[in-house]
Design a protein around this motif. Structure first.
Motif, PDB file in Angstrom:
ATOM      1  N   LEU A  76       0.832  -1.205   0.000  1.00  0.00           N
ATOM      2  CA  LEU A  76       0.000   0.000   0.000  1.00  0.00           C
ATOM      3  C   LEU A  76       0.867   1.256   0.000  1.00  0.00           C
ATOM      4  CD1 LEU A  76      -2.794  -0.870   2.620  1.00  0.00           C
ATOM      5  CD2 LEU A  76      -3.077  -0.649   0.149  1.00  0.00           C
ATOM      6  N   LEU A  77       1.902   1.246   0.820  1.00  0.00           N
ATOM      7  CA  LEU A  77       2.807   2.392   0.884  1.00  0.00           C
ATOM      8  C   LEU A  77       3.550   2.584  -0.432  1.00  0.00           C
ATOM      9  CD1 LEU A  77       4.159   1.809   4.487  1.00  0.00           C
ATOM     10  CD2 LEU A  77       2.727   3.735   3.749  1.00  0.00           C
ATOM     11  N   LYS A  78       3.984   1.494  -1.037  1.00  0.00           N
ATOM     12  CA  LYS A  78       4.697   1.575  -2.322  1.00  0.00           C
ATOM     13  C   LYS A  78       3.777   2.125  -3.412  1.00  0.00           C
ATOM     14  CE  LYS A  78       7.824   0.331  -5.542  1.00  0.00           C
ATOM     15  NZ  LYS A  78       7.699   1.390  -6.531  1.00  0.00           N
ATOM     16  N   ALA A  79       2.543   1.645  -3.456  1.00  0.00           N
ATOM     17  CA  ALA A  79       1.590   2.121  -4.461  1.00  0.00           C
ATOM     18  C   ALA A  79       1.293   3.608  -4.254  1.00  0.00           C
ATOM     19  CB  ALA A  79       0.300   1.306  -4.389  1.00  0.00           C
ATOM     20  N   THR A  80       1.184   4.035  -3.002  1.00  0.00           N
ATOM     21  CA  THR A  80       0.952   5.447  -2.700  1.00  0.00           C
ATOM     22  C   THR A  80       2.143   6.279  -3.157  1.00  0.00           C
ATOM     23  OG1 THR A  80      -0.461   4.857  -0.843  1.00  0.00           O
ATOM     24  CG2 THR A  80       0.454   7.089  -0.842  1.00  0.00           C
ATOM     25  N   ASP A  81       3.342   5.809  -2.869  1.00  0.00           N
ATOM     26  CA  ASP A  81       4.547   6.521  -3.301  1.00  0.00           C
ATOM     27  C   ASP A  81       4.590   6.622  -4.826  1.00  0.00           C
ATOM     28  OD1 ASP A  81       7.013   7.880  -2.926  1.00  0.00           O
ATOM     29  OD2 ASP A  81       8.097   6.023  -3.362  1.00  0.00           O
ATOM     30  N   ASP A  82       4.272   5.543  -5.515  1.00  0.00           N
ATOM     31  CA  ASP A  82       4.256   5.569  -6.986  1.00  0.00           C
ATOM     32  C   ASP A  82       3.285   6.632  -7.505  1.00  0.00           C
ATOM     33  OD1 ASP A  82       6.071   3.468  -6.990  1.00  0.00           O
ATOM     34  OD2 ASP A  82       4.567   1.942  -7.496  1.00  0.00           O
ATOM     35  N   ASN A  99       6.296   8.053   5.932  1.00  0.00           N
ATOM     36  CA  ASN A  99       6.649   7.697   7.312  1.00  0.00           C
ATOM     37  C   ASN A  99       5.454   7.877   8.241  1.00  0.00           C
ATOM     38  OD1 ASN A  99       9.280   6.971   6.719  1.00  0.00           O
ATOM     39  ND2 ASN A  99      10.099   8.997   7.145  1.00  0.00           N
ATOM     40  N   GLN A 100       4.680   8.935   8.037  1.00  0.00           N
ATOM     41  CA  GLN A 100       3.489   9.152   8.860  1.00  0.00           C
ATOM     42  C   GLN A 100       2.449   8.057   8.600  1.00  0.00           C
ATOM     43  OE1 GLN A 100       1.974  13.239   8.921  1.00  0.00           O
ATOM     44  NE2 GLN A 100       3.963  13.880   8.128  1.00  0.00           N
ATOM     45  N   LEU A 101       2.232   7.744   7.333  1.00  0.00           N
ATOM     46  CA  LEU A 101       1.241   6.725   6.989  1.00  0.00           C
ATOM     47  C   LEU A 101       1.653   5.338   7.476  1.00  0.00           C
ATOM     48  CD1 LEU A 101       0.212   7.851   3.390  1.00  0.00           C
ATOM     49  CD2 LEU A 101      -0.957   8.299   5.564  1.00  0.00           C
ATOM     50  N   ASN A 142      -4.475  16.604   1.402  1.00  0.00           N
ATOM     51  CA  ASN A 142      -4.667  16.997  -0.001  1.00  0.00           C
ATOM     52  C   ASN A 142      -3.863  16.111  -0.941  1.00  0.00           C
ATOM     53  OD1 ASN A 142      -6.440  19.037   0.667  1.00  0.00           O
ATOM     54  ND2 ASN A 142      -4.893  20.643   0.586  1.00  0.00           N
ATOM     55  N   ALA A 143      -2.636  15.791  -0.544  1.00  0.00           N
ATOM     56  CA  ALA A 143      -1.793  14.925  -1.377  1.00  0.00           C
ATOM     57  C   ALA A 143      -2.417  13.544  -1.510  1.00  0.00           C
ATOM     58  CB  ALA A 143      -0.390  14.829  -0.790  1.00  0.00           C
ATOM     59  N   PHE A 144      -2.939  13.020  -0.412  1.00  0.00           N
ATOM     60  CA  PHE A 144      -3.538  11.691  -0.463  1.00  0.00           C
ATOM     61  C   PHE A 144      -4.764  11.683  -1.367  1.00  0.00           C
ATOM     62  CE2 PHE A 144      -6.384   8.339   1.012  1.00  0.00           C
ATOM     63  CZ  PHE A 144      -5.555   7.242   0.797  1.00  0.00           C
ATOM     64  N   ILE A 145      -5.654  12.628  -1.171  1.00  0.00           N
ATOM     65  CA  ILE A 145      -6.895  12.647  -1.954  1.00  0.00           C
ATOM     66  C   ILE A 145      -6.607  12.946  -3.425  1.00  0.00           C
ATOM     67  CG2 ILE A 145      -7.734  15.031  -1.772  1.00  0.00           C
ATOM     68  CD1 ILE A 145      -9.798  11.991  -0.811  1.00  0.00           C
ATOM     69  N   SER A 146      -5.498  13.623  -3.705  1.00  0.00           N
ATOM     70  CA  SER A 146      -5.149  13.945  -5.101  1.00  0.00           C
ATOM     71  C   SER A 146      -4.845  12.692  -5.914  1.00  0.00           C
ATOM     72  CB  SER A 146      -3.974  14.925  -5.156  1.00  0.00           C
ATOM     73  OG  SER A 146      -2.765  14.299  -4.786  1.00  0.00           O
ATOM     74  N   ILE A 147      -4.498  11.608  -5.260  1.00  0.00           N
ATOM     75  CA  ILE A 147      -4.260  10.353  -5.979  1.00  0.00           C
ATOM     76  C   ILE A 147      -5.489   9.997  -6.812  1.00  0.00           C
ATOM     77  CG2 ILE A 147      -3.942   7.857  -5.681  1.00  0.00           C
ATOM     78  CD1 ILE A 147      -2.195   8.561  -3.190  1.00  0.00           C
ATOM     79  N   TRP A 148      -6.675  10.296  -6.287  1.00  0.00           N
ATOM     80  CA  TRP A 148      -7.927   9.986  -6.982  1.00  0.00           C
ATOM     81  C   TRP A 148      -8.542  11.192  -7.679  1.00  0.00           C
ATOM     82  CZ3 TRP A 148      -6.326   7.909  -2.486  1.00  0.00           C
ATOM     83  CH2 TRP A 148      -6.226   6.508  -2.447  1.00  0.00           C
ATOM     84  N   LEU A 149      -8.385  12.387  -7.090  1.00  0.00           N
ATOM     85  CA  LEU A 149      -9.152  13.532  -7.574  1.00  0.00           C
ATOM     86  C   LEU A 149      -8.369  14.546  -8.401  1.00  0.00           C
ATOM     87  CD1 LEU A 149     -11.436  14.183  -4.474  1.00  0.00           C
ATOM     88  CD2 LEU A 149     -11.815  12.668  -6.444  1.00  0.00           C
ATOM     89  N   SER A 150      -7.058  14.436  -8.453  1.00  0.00           N
ATOM     90  CA  SER A 150      -6.274  15.363  -9.270  1.00  0.00           C
ATOM     91  C   SER A 150      -6.575  15.150 -10.749  1.00  0.00           C
ATOM     92  CB  SER A 150      -4.782  15.136  -9.031  1.00  0.00           C
ATOM     93  OG  SER A 150      -4.011  15.831  -9.997  1.00  0.00           O
ATOM     94  N   THR A 151      -6.567  16.224 -11.512  1.00  0.00           N
ATOM     95  CA  THR A 151      -6.744  16.089 -12.956  1.00  0.00           C
ATOM     96  C   THR A 151      -5.557  15.360 -13.582  1.00  0.00           C
ATOM     97  OG1 THR A 151      -5.814  18.297 -13.277  1.00  0.00           O
ATOM     98  CG2 THR A 151      -8.230  18.114 -13.192  1.00  0.00           C
TER      99      THR A 151
END
Length: 165
Positions: A76-82, A99-101, A142-151
């Protein structure tokens, strides 16, 4: 004095963090399923108080992710980083957030649901109705939610379905 007391109560009410249960009554904006090849990875649902998504006012959001397969926390962390790398976040910023996640996220099993709720000040993860760790900064939220909602998301079709288009 009475006016001051009323103002104080109103300010406290407005500034309270989003509670875990408040998102449950929110309306669904959209939902989608992430597939990789023939495998379904998860379903995602976006909720807001109004049932509408406005990119210019994306404060009160709930992203509900129901996993359709077992996924190890490190994956999960690797996919988020990607995804953050794809969106252009710096290596230093990504590492700080990861690190926080890492201190909050569990490994997930098929059928598990993680809920991410964000407001104007912070974001927070929930599982089984209980918070996972401490509230996260607005920048990380904002960074986390941008994975799905960023243009610029890697999954534009999924984004459009989530925002109801």
């Amino acid at each position: 004095m009475k006016t001051y007391s009323i103002l104080l109560v109103l300010m406290m009410t407005v500034s309270l963090p989003v509670q875990a249960s408040s998102w449950v009554t929110w309306q669904t904006v959209g939902e989608s399923t992430l597939k990789w090849g023939w495998w379904k990875i998860y379903t995602a649902q976006l909720k807001t108080p109004t049932g509408k998504y406005d990119a210019n006012d994306a404060n009160d959001l709930a992203l509900i992710i129901r996993y359709l397969r077992d996924i190890d926390k490190q994956d999960l962390l690797k996919a988020t980083d990607d995804q953050w790398q794809h969106l252009g976040f710096t290596s230093q910023q990504r590492q700080q957030w990861l690190n926080q996640l890492a201190h909050q996220w569990p490994s997930v099993k098929q059928g598990d649901r993680l809920v991410f709720v964000t407001n104007a000040i912070e974001g927070r993860f929930y599982q089984h109705g209980k918070p996972l760790g401490k509230p996260l900064s607005k920048a990380l939220s904002n960074a986390f939610i941008s994975i799905w909602l960023s243009t610029n998301t890697e999954y534009p079709k999924l984004r459009l379905q989530l925002i109801g288009q």
